[in-house]
Write a protein that holds these residues in place. Structure first.
Motif, mmCIF file in Angstrom:
data_model
loop_
_atom_site.group_PDB
_atom_site.id
_atom_site.type_symbol
_atom_site.label_atom_id
_atom_site.label_comp_id
_atom_site.label_asym_id
_atom_site.label_seq_id
_atom_site.Cartn_x
_atom_site.Cartn_y
_atom_site.Cartn_z
ATOM 1 N N GLY A 85 -6.569 80.348 17.735
ATOM 2 C CA GLY A 85 -6.294 78.905 17.727
ATOM 3 C C GLY A 85 -5.249 78.534 16.680
ATOM 4 O O GLY A 85 -4.320 77.772 16.963
ATOM 5 N N VAL A 86 -5.370 79.074 15.481
ATOM 6 C CA VAL A 86 -4.396 78.768 14.419
ATOM 7 C C VAL A 86 -3.018 79.327 14.812
ATOM 8 O O VAL A 86 -1.992 78.646 14.683
ATOM 9 C CB VAL A 86 -4.855 79.346 13.063
ATOM 10 C CG1 VAL A 86 -3.784 79.136 11.992
ATOM 11 C CG2 VAL A 86 -6.178 78.708 12.630
ATOM 12 N N ALA A 87 -3.001 80.553 15.320
ATOM 13 C CA ALA A 87 -1.718 81.176 15.715
ATOM 14 C C ALA A 87 -1.056 80.375 16.834
ATOM 15 O O ALA A 87 0.174 80.254 16.879
ATOM 16 C CB ALA A 87 -1.958 82.617 16.160
ATOM 17 N N ALA A 88 -1.867 79.813 17.732
ATOM 18 C CA ALA A 88 -1.297 79.046 18.850
ATOM 19 C C ALA A 88 -0.624 77.771 18.350
ATOM 20 O O ALA A 88 0.426 77.371 18.856
ATOM 21 C CB ALA A 88 -2.392 78.712 19.852
ATOM 22 N N GLY A 89 -1.228 77.117 17.346
ATOM 23 C CA GLY A 89 -0.616 75.900 16.799
ATOM 24 C C GLY A 89 0.750 76.201 16.202
ATOM 25 O O GLY A 89 1.767 75.600 16.572
ATOM 26 N N TYR A 90 0.793 77.161 15.298
ATOM 27 C CA TYR A 90 2.089 77.548 14.717
ATOM 28 C C TYR A 90 2.995 78.154 15.789
ATOM 29 O O TYR A 90 4.216 77.979 15.765
ATOM 30 C CB TYR A 90 1.886 78.570 13.601
ATOM 31 C CG TYR A 90 1.304 78.023 12.323
ATOM 32 C CD1 TYR A 90 1.819 76.871 11.734
ATOM 33 C CD2 TYR A 90 0.264 78.684 11.673
ATOM 34 C CE1 TYR A 90 1.301 76.387 10.540
ATOM 35 C CE2 TYR A 90 -0.257 78.209 10.476
ATOM 36 C CZ TYR A 90 0.262 77.058 9.914
ATOM 37 O OH TYR A 90 -0.249 76.583 8.725
ATOM 38 N N GLY A 91 2.369 78.901 16.707
ATOM 39 C CA GLY A 91 3.157 79.575 17.752
ATOM 40 C C GLY A 91 3.895 78.577 18.626
ATOM 41 O O GLY A 91 5.035 78.817 19.033
ATOM 42 N N LEU A 92 3.265 77.426 18.882
ATOM 43 C CA LEU A 92 3.953 76.409 19.682
ATOM 44 C C LEU A 92 5.147 75.853 18.893
ATOM 45 O O LEU A 92 6.204 75.569 19.484
ATOM 46 C CB LEU A 92 2.967 75.296 20.069
ATOM 47 C CG LEU A 92 3.500 74.250 21.044
ATOM 48 C CD1 LEU A 92 3.973 74.887 22.358
ATOM 49 C CD2 LEU A 92 2.438 73.190 21.337
ATOM 50 N N CYS A 93 4.991 75.738 17.588
ATOM 51 C CA CYS A 93 6.129 75.302 16.752
ATOM 52 C C CYS A 93 7.269 76.310 16.854
ATOM 53 O O CYS A 93 8.440 75.941 17.058
ATOM 54 C CB CYS A 93 5.707 75.142 15.298
ATOM 55 S SG CYS A 93 4.416 73.915 15.063
ATOM 56 N N VAL A 94 6.924 77.593 16.723
ATOM 57 C CA VAL A 94 7.947 78.644 16.837
ATOM 58 C C VAL A 94 8.633 78.543 18.206
ATOM 59 O O VAL A 94 9.862 78.613 18.307
ATOM 60 C CB VAL A 94 7.302 80.044 16.677
ATOM 61 C CG1 VAL A 94 8.248 81.149 17.119
ATOM 62 C CG2 VAL A 94 6.875 80.253 15.235
ATOM 63 N N ALA A 95 7.821 78.348 19.242
ATOM 64 C CA ALA A 95 8.359 78.297 20.610
ATOM 65 C C ALA A 95 9.324 77.126 20.782
ATOM 66 O O ALA A 95 10.210 77.174 21.638
ATOM 67 C CB ALA A 95 7.207 78.179 21.611
ATOM 68 N N MET A 96 9.153 76.066 19.971
ATOM 69 C CA MET A 96 9.984 74.863 20.132
ATOM 70 C C MET A 96 11.164 74.831 19.172
ATOM 71 O O MET A 96 11.955 73.881 19.193
ATOM 72 C CB MET A 96 9.119 73.611 19.910
ATOM 73 C CG MET A 96 8.043 73.404 20.960
ATOM 74 S SD MET A 96 8.676 73.421 22.658
ATOM 75 C CE MET A 96 9.713 71.960 22.648
ATOM 76 N N GLN A 97 11.312 75.850 18.352
ATOM 77 C CA GLN A 97 12.365 75.781 17.327
ATOM 78 C C GLN A 97 13.762 75.678 17.941
ATOM 79 O O GLN A 97 14.612 74.961 17.433
ATOM 80 C CB GLN A 97 12.261 76.982 16.370
ATOM 81 C CG GLN A 97 11.230 76.721 15.278
ATOM 82 C CD GLN A 97 10.889 77.946 14.440
ATOM 83 O OE1 GLN A 97 11.197 79.080 14.814
ATOM 84 N NE2 GLN A 97 10.218 77.725 13.319
ATOM 85 N N ASP A 98 13.993 76.358 19.056
ATOM 86 C CA ASP A 98 15.337 76.310 19.643
ATOM 87 C C ASP A 98 15.537 75.068 20.517
ATOM 88 O O ASP A 98 16.573 74.920 21.155
ATOM 89 C CB ASP A 98 15.621 77.585 20.449
ATOM 90 C CG ASP A 98 14.747 77.691 21.681
ATOM 91 O OD1 ASP A 98 13.864 76.839 21.869
ATOM 92 O OD2 ASP A 98 14.953 78.634 22.475
#
Ligand code: MRU
Length: 355
Positions: free
Chosen positions: A60-73
């Motif tokens: 769950g924590v990785a998914a929150g940050y992971g969505l941020c990473v996914a949206m960086q570009d």
């Protein structure tokens, strides 16, 4: 920066450092401490799917940050396009693993934050997402502490505590769930013994639970999965505490394959069987365990051990990663709110996973 506490011998399970997502690669433990920099949506998906980050709360924590990473570009896109991409990329990350509700819970929460924002540019909306991911992370640490507080009285001096899989610090960003009462009792100076099931096929008990408890100085003994019932019959187990990936509204719950057998054995021998979880693992939109999707993983996890084939070529294999334990076998759920039992609705009205 939110960082992991109480487990100082290792790098944090998950770290957000100036816009970079760093994950401790759990497939390499206990031999190697390898930190992976996860730089795009596909890398986040793979890290979750391949269990480099695993355990329901950590996912769950990785998914929150992971969505941020996914949206960086996507930060330079017009805000309407950013929002459309956000929905699409969240759905993609949600497909990485099916059983742990924390994955969809975290992604839904991130989307709710975006929906509630009136940001007029994508960079501002992105910053709101990072803020929400940090909140999820900070809450995870606090929830584990709460589980420890409420589970501590269950562990008496001289007790034998059996656990299955790894619902430990490595499966969260704090004290763990099943391990939170264990760490709390250890901190309190109580002398007790933990039995860690090795947890075939991926050996989360041997590689992760035995490792982190040993590192923390807890008296831990590793046993093969098939030894659990025998230990109970010998009177060595006073208490079972496991974690969970999803609790249905009726109290049935999913956890690592083998948990059901442990619960049945505990019932037979009259041993209390507790499930430790944060309230975010309660899924009110799933009526009973029959509706929980169980992840099926590849044959090689069963036919091979440490890269060596141990089963005949061409053998048929089933490899369900989780099983469902009926509520009737559960003594109680140790949550950050106290020890509770189904039906949960009135206890956790606005906080669980509404549909
Ligand atoms: O396949 P895994 O390693 O992600 O399975 C983990 C478990 O089954 C844990 O017991 C569960 O996620 C609870 S973690 C606090």
């Amino acid at each position: 920066m939110v960082s992991q506490r109480n487990f100082p011998t290792l790098a944090p399970t998950i770290e957000w450092r100036d816009g970079d997502l760093l994950l401790l690669d759990q497939t390499r433990l206990p031999h190697d401490i390898v930190i992976e920099h996860v730089a795009d949506a596909a890398a986040v998906w793979r890290a979750i799917h391949e269990l480099r980050v695993r355990g329901a709360p950590a996912i769950g924590v990785a998914a929150g940050y992971g969505l941020c990473v996914a949206m960086q570009d996507a930060r330079a896109l017009p805000v309407a396009e950013f929002r459309a991409e956000l929905e699409r990329r969240a759905a993609y990350l949600d497909s990485a693993r099916p059983t742990a509700v924390n994955l969809s819970w975290s992604l839904k929460r991130m989307l709710r934050r975006a929906h509630a924002s009136d940001a007029r540019d994508s960079a501002t909306l992105y910053d709101a997402l990072v803020d929400e991911a940090k909140r999820i992370h900070a809450e995870d640490i606090a929830l584990c502490e709460g589980i420890g507080v409420h589970g501590l009285p269950l562990i008496e001096a001289g007790a034998g505590v059996l656990t299955h899989c790894n619902a430990g610090a490595l499966a969260t960003t704090g004290l763990g769930t099943a391990t939170a009462p264990i760490y709390a009792a250890h901190r309190a100076g109580i002398a007790f013994k933990v039995y860690a099931d090795e947890t075939r096929p991926l050996l989360q008990g041997a590689r992760l639970t035995a490792f982190e408890l040993q590192q923390a100085g807890v008296d831990v003994t590793l046993v093969i999965d098939g030894a659990a019932a025998s230990l109970m019959s010998q009177g060595r187990v006073d208490l079972v505490i496991v974690g969970t990936d999803r609790v249905a509204a009726n109290g049935d719950f999913a956890n690592k394959i083998g948990t059901l057998g442990v619960a049945i054995a505990a019932k037979y021998f009259g041993i209390p069987f507790y499930v430790a979880c944060p309230s975010s693992t309660l899924d009110f939109s799933t009526a009973s365990g029959a509706q929980i999707e169980i992840e099926e993983r590849g044959d090689a996890e069963v036919t091979h051990l440490a890269g060596q084939r141990v089963a005949p070529q061409g053998i048929a294999v089933r490899n369900p990663a989780f099983d469902v334990t009926p509520h009737a076998l559960v003594t109680g759920f140790i949550t950050e709110r106290g020890i509770v039992n189904a039906p949960f609705e009135r206890l956790f009205e606005a906080e669980g996973n509404a549909a």
